[in-house]
Design an enzyme around this catalytic site. Structure first.
Site, PDB file in Angstrom:
ATOM      1  N   CYS A  86     115.159  31.562  34.170  1.00 55.85           N
ATOM      2  CA  CYS A  86     115.982  30.671  33.319  1.00 55.85           C
ATOM      3  C   CYS A  86     115.205  29.623  32.469  1.00 55.85           C
ATOM      4  CB  CYS A  86     116.846  29.808  34.641  1.00 55.85           C
ATOM      5  SG  CYS A  86     118.196  29.170  33.723  1.00 55.85           S
ATOM      6  N   HIS A 195     118.652  34.095  38.451  1.00 60.24           N
ATOM      7  CA  HIS A 195     117.791  33.312  39.501  1.00 60.24           C
ATOM      8  C   HIS A 195     117.735  34.113  40.826  1.00 60.24           C
ATOM      9  CE1 HIS A 195     117.963  29.370  37.624  1.00 60.24           C
ATOM     10  NE2 HIS A 195     118.955  29.714  37.024  1.00 60.24           N
ATOM     11  N   GLU A 197     115.548  33.165  43.200  1.00 58.27           N
ATOM     12  CA  GLU A 197     115.341  32.415  44.109  1.00 58.27           C
ATOM     13  C   GLU A 197     116.529  31.905  44.688  1.00 58.27           C
ATOM     14  OE1 GLU A 197     115.344  31.858  41.014  1.00 58.27           O
ATOM     15  OE2 GLU A 197     115.767  29.510  40.658  1.00 58.27           O
TER      16      GLU A 197
END
Lengths: 230, 80
Positions: A86, A195, A197
């Protein structure tokens, strides 16, 4: 294996990245403040999402000149792994570690939802635990994720197999050729808007991001003659 | 002391979604004569120098390095 998570003023996905490393591969991980100039103790650096320096002027434009960035460029030149997510992706393009630029979403909307990605290149250090063509569920959260590069750069990306992820289904931001993530020519630097994560446990809605982290450890172990993980 | 104004705009070849949104709003308000709208940035930079040639050179460097992303943006500046 040692992971570092860069922290700029305004980073807000740094904790998620740190926790994702702990949860998925359980390796050593530490936060690295943006004023740090030595990254030699790390094997992989995560450049997290957020709004570095408030993203005044342009996303990633100011972060690109943080003291740690000089060290990051050297780190990347050594062939060590750099994953920008990002805002991290925006910083990597601003710094020239990856080609192109990120523009405002075509719809002008901040898009925050899960998105299906197609793994276009399963041969990178970040994707070796996926299958080529596999579709994975990874959330997005951005207002400026519209990847842009000129036609010549796009041809180069295709020719070198640098397009690692494309949006499968609808393109949420208008990016060129549905691009969601690219790597550098050498393959050790990856930038992506979604994302991973935030997708490391079913509690979060998906655990398809897990294998990005296991891929990195797997590749590192392969390079260092240790046993691969399954 | 010199005062510079810097204008940064999205390149003509690159889509400007903000400009398009404003264009649409103007049309819906009845300003049908509006063609293309482009949105950019305006910066005022005070320079602690009286040397215009030097200022110009330094501003160019500022624009190339930080103020504009030349992959997608054009820039120009005026020195008052």
């Amino acid at each position: 294996m040692n992971f570092g998570v860069l922290v700029f003023p305004g980073s807000n996905c740094d904790i998620d990245c740190y926790k994702a490393v702990e949860e998925t591969v359980g390796q050593k991980v530490e936060y690295v403040w943006h004023t740090e100039t030595d990254l030699s103790r790390f094997d992989c650096i995560l450049v997290p999402g957020g709004f570095s320096y408030g993203d005044y002027l342009r996303c990633g434009a100011i972060a690109r000149f943080a003291p740690v960035m000089g060290a990051l460029v050297k780190f990347a030149e050594q062939g060590k792994f750099v994953l920008g997510i990002c805002n991290g992706f925006q910083i990597l393009t601003e710094s020239g570690l990856l080609p192109g630029a990120l523009l405002r979403n075509r719809t002008l909307k901040f898009r925050c939802h899960s998105a299906m990605l197609r793994v276009e290149n399963a041969g990178t250090p970040f994707t070796n635990q996926y299958r080529e063509g596999e579709e994975i569920d990874i959330p997005i959260a951005h207002g400026e994720g519209n990847y842009y590069c000129d036609a010549e750069t796009l041809e180069k990306l295709k020719a070198n197999n640098q397009i690692v992820f494309r949006y499968a289904g609808s393109n949420p931001n208008g990016s060129v050729d549905d691009i969601a993530g690219i790597c550098n020519e050498r393959g050790n630097v990856l930038g992506m808007m979604p994302h991973p994560e935030r997708a490391v446990n079913q509690l979060l809605g998906s655990e398809d991001g897990k294998r990005m982290f296991t891929s990195i450890l797997n590749k590192w172990r392969e390079q260092h003659g240790a046993a691969a993980i399954r | 002391m010199l005062k510079a104004t810097v204008y940064v705009t999205i390149k003509e070849s690159v889509l400007d979604p903000q400009g398009n949104a404003v264009q649409g709003a103007l049309h819906s308000m009845g300003f049908q004569e509006v063609g293309k709208v482009r949105i950019g940035k305006y910066l005022e930079v005070n320079l602690d120098t009286d040397d215009r040639a030097e200022a110009e050179e330094r501003l160019k460097a500022m624009c190339e390095k930080l103020l504009a992303n030349t992959v997608v943006e054009d820039y120009r500046f005026e020195i008052a």
